[in-house]
Design a protein around this motif. Structure first.
Motif, PDB file in Angstrom:
ATOM      1  N   THR A 164      25.620  -1.844 -33.467  1.00 39.08           N
ATOM      2  CA  THR A 164      24.742  -2.913 -33.950  1.00 39.08           C
ATOM      3  C   THR A 164      24.164  -3.674 -32.772  1.00 39.08           C
ATOM      4  O   THR A 164      24.787  -3.755 -31.709  1.00 39.08           O
ATOM      5  CB  THR A 164      25.496  -3.881 -34.879  1.00 39.08           C
ATOM      6  OG1 THR A 164      24.599  -4.884 -35.347  1.00 39.08           O
ATOM      7  CG2 THR A 164      26.659  -4.533 -34.166  1.00 39.08           C
ATOM      8  N   LYS A 167      20.846  -6.920 -35.482  1.00 38.98           N
ATOM      9  CA  LYS A 167      19.886  -6.733 -36.571  1.00 38.98           C
ATOM     10  C   LYS A 167      20.204  -5.458 -37.344  1.00 38.98           C
ATOM     11  O   LYS A 167      20.370  -5.480 -38.556  1.00 38.98           O
ATOM     12  CB  LYS A 167      18.467  -6.671 -36.014  1.00 38.98           C
ATOM     13  CG  LYS A 167      17.396  -6.473 -37.076  1.00 38.98           C
ATOM     14  CD  LYS A 167      15.997  -6.489 -36.447  1.00 38.98           C
ATOM     15  CE  LYS A 167      14.913  -6.334 -37.504  1.00 38.98           C
ATOM     16  NZ  LYS A 167      13.547  -6.383 -36.911  1.00 38.98           N
ATOM     17  N   VAL A 169      22.604  -2.262 -38.309  1.00 40.75           N
ATOM     18  CA  VAL A 169      24.003  -1.854 -38.402  1.00 40.75           C
ATOM     19  C   VAL A 169      24.005  -0.349 -38.680  1.00 40.75           C
ATOM     20  O   VAL A 169      23.423   0.106 -39.666  1.00 40.75           O
ATOM     21  CB  VAL A 169      24.754  -2.603 -39.531  1.00 40.75           C
ATOM     22  CG1 VAL A 169      26.156  -2.045 -39.684  1.00 40.75           C
ATOM     23  CG2 VAL A 169      24.802  -4.100 -39.225  1.00 40.75           C
ATOM     24  N   LYS A 206      21.200   0.649 -41.298  1.00 42.32           N
ATOM     25  CA  LYS A 206      20.879  -0.334 -42.331  1.00 42.32           C
ATOM     26  C   LYS A 206      20.469  -1.674 -41.711  1.00 42.32           C
ATOM     27  O   LYS A 206      20.760  -1.958 -40.550  1.00 42.32           O
ATOM     28  CB  LYS A 206      22.095  -0.579 -43.230  1.00 42.32           C
ATOM     29  CG  LYS A 206      22.774   0.673 -43.754  1.00 42.32           C
ATOM     30  CD  LYS A 206      24.096   0.332 -44.425  1.00 42.32           C
ATOM     31  CE  LYS A 206      24.879   1.579 -44.811  1.00 42.32           C
ATOM     32  NZ  LYS A 206      26.212   1.249 -45.360  1.00 42.32           N
ATOM     33  N   ILE A 207      19.801  -2.467 -42.526  1.00 46.54           N
ATOM     34  CA  ILE A 207      19.566  -3.882 -42.234  1.00 46.54           C
ATOM     35  C   ILE A 207      19.952  -4.652 -43.482  1.00 46.54           C
ATOM     36  O   ILE A 207      19.446  -4.370 -44.568  1.00 46.54           O
ATOM     37  CB  ILE A 207      18.095  -4.180 -41.876  1.00 46.54           C
ATOM     38  CG1 ILE A 207      17.730  -3.585 -40.512  1.00 46.54           C
ATOM     39  CG2 ILE A 207      17.854  -5.684 -41.847  1.00 46.54           C
ATOM     40  CD1 ILE A 207      16.299  -3.868 -40.090  1.00 46.54           C
ATOM     41  N   ASN A 208      20.873  -5.587 -43.326  1.00 46.58           N
ATOM     42  CA  ASN A 208      21.357  -6.385 -44.468  1.00 46.58           C
ATOM     43  C   ASN A 208      21.840  -5.502 -45.607  1.00 46.58           C
ATOM     44  O   ASN A 208      21.613  -5.803 -46.790  1.00 46.58           O
ATOM     45  CB  ASN A 208      20.260  -7.334 -44.962  1.00 46.58           C
ATOM     46  CG  ASN A 208      19.866  -8.362 -43.920  1.00 46.58           C
ATOM     47  OD1 ASN A 208      20.702  -8.823 -43.142  1.00 46.58           O
ATOM     48  ND2 ASN A 208      18.589  -8.727 -43.900  1.00 46.58           N
ATOM     49  N   GLY A 209      22.483  -4.394 -45.271  1.00 47.48           N
ATOM     50  CA  GLY A 209      23.039  -3.502 -46.278  1.00 47.48           C
ATOM     51  C   GLY A 209      22.065  -2.522 -46.898  1.00 47.48           C
ATOM     52  O   GLY A 209      22.450  -1.686 -47.702  1.00 47.48           O
ATOM     53  N   VAL A 210      20.788  -2.634 -46.545  1.00 48.71           N
ATOM     54  CA  VAL A 210      19.763  -1.738 -47.096  1.00 48.71           C
ATOM     55  C   VAL A 210      19.600  -0.536 -46.175  1.00 48.71           C
ATOM     56  O   VAL A 210      19.334  -0.684 -44.978  1.00 48.71           O
ATOM     57  CB  VAL A 210      18.413  -2.471 -47.254  1.00 48.71           C
ATOM     58  CG1 VAL A 210      17.352  -1.507 -47.781  1.00 48.71           C
ATOM     59  CG2 VAL A 210      18.572  -3.659 -48.182  1.00 48.71           C
TER      60      VAL A 210
END
Length: 269
Positions: A164, A167, A169, A206-210
């Protein structure tokens, strides 16, 4: 760099298409390939160098009948990524569709047809997975669980891996279920035995789980082989994702040596 301004080669090598282009391979390997594989010789002579280089590390005979159909129909293979084409043929075989039919091998819009078939394959696999969990006898369910258990054991050394930059992950897929979920969401064909092998590491960015892209890392060469978003398209963060994984390749390499490592996250340049 294997290039040399003044070289002499055997007449047989000239006969088999050598035109002075060596590329990134050693002359010995290139010449041996041209002399031993009529299929590779044909690709070289047709100047399909992206396919030539791809099949230097893959078995071309599994795909050659389909490629000959493309040649006969003057299908523009040069416009199609060889990795996507080989995936396409494997999907046709999985779905028991005729991989020698121009209808399937030479679609008017390759990307659309490939995505449709990939989704169809994912749905079929999801149904088979569900059916195995619900209907298979105890022995079959046990075999399935053993497969998942074995895969988890093989990838356990990556269980602590986290890349990471604050921003993005990026984490590995560590179970068969992870692969199924990734394939269903991304609508591509990562849910395949080929991507679950010992020499392959699959990461989910991903970003914010997306989920944004699925990244394939070759554990022999420790390079990013490919990174694809939904329906095999590149996300607009594609380059940043690839650079971030490359910047942390030593971290990935260290995971193959020890499970108990201290994570040192490195930002991409």
């Amino acid at each position: 760099d294997f290039e040399y301004p003044d070289i002499e080669v055997l007449p047989e090598i000239i006969r088999n298409g050598f035109n002075g282009t060596i590329g990134k391979y050693s002359p010995q390997r290139l010449f041996a390939t041209l002399l031993s594989s009529p299929e590779m010789e044909t690709l070289y002579k047709m100047d399909l160098m992206n396919y030539f280089e791809y099949f230097m590390n893959s078995n071309i005979k599994d795909y050659w009948p389909s490629m000959k159909i493309c040649f006969r129909n003057k299908y523009p293979l040069y416009r199609i990524n060889p990795s996507d084409f080989s995936d396409h043929i494997r999907i046709l075989k999985y779905l028991k569709l005729d991989e020698r039919s121009p209808k399937y091998v030479c679609p008017k819009n390759f990307t659309d047809e490939h995505n449709k078939l990939a989704e169809r394959k994912a749905r079929k696999e999801a149904k088979e997975w569900e059916r195995q969990n619900k209907e298979y006898e105890k022995k079959k369910r046990k075999e399935l669980l053993e497969r998942d258990k074995k895969f988890k054991a093989e990838k356990a050394k990556f269980s602590s891996l986290l890349i990471t930059d604050g921003k993005f992950v990026i984490e590995p897929l560590l179970s068969v279920k992870d692969f199924q979920d990734e394939s269903n969401y991304m609508k591509h064909c990562v849910f395949d035995e080929r991507y679950m092998g010992k020499t392959c590491l699959i990461l989910s960015a991903k970003i914010n789980g997306v989920k944004l892209e699925t990244v394939e890392v070759d554990l022999n060469e420790f390079v990013v082989k490919q990174s694809r978003g939904i329906r095999n398209k590149f996300h607009h963060y594609h380059r940043k994702i690839v650079l971030l994984v490359r910047a942390n390749m030593e971290l990935i390499k260290s995971c193959t040596k020890s499970r108990n490592i201290k994570l040192k996250i490195k930002k991409a340049a």
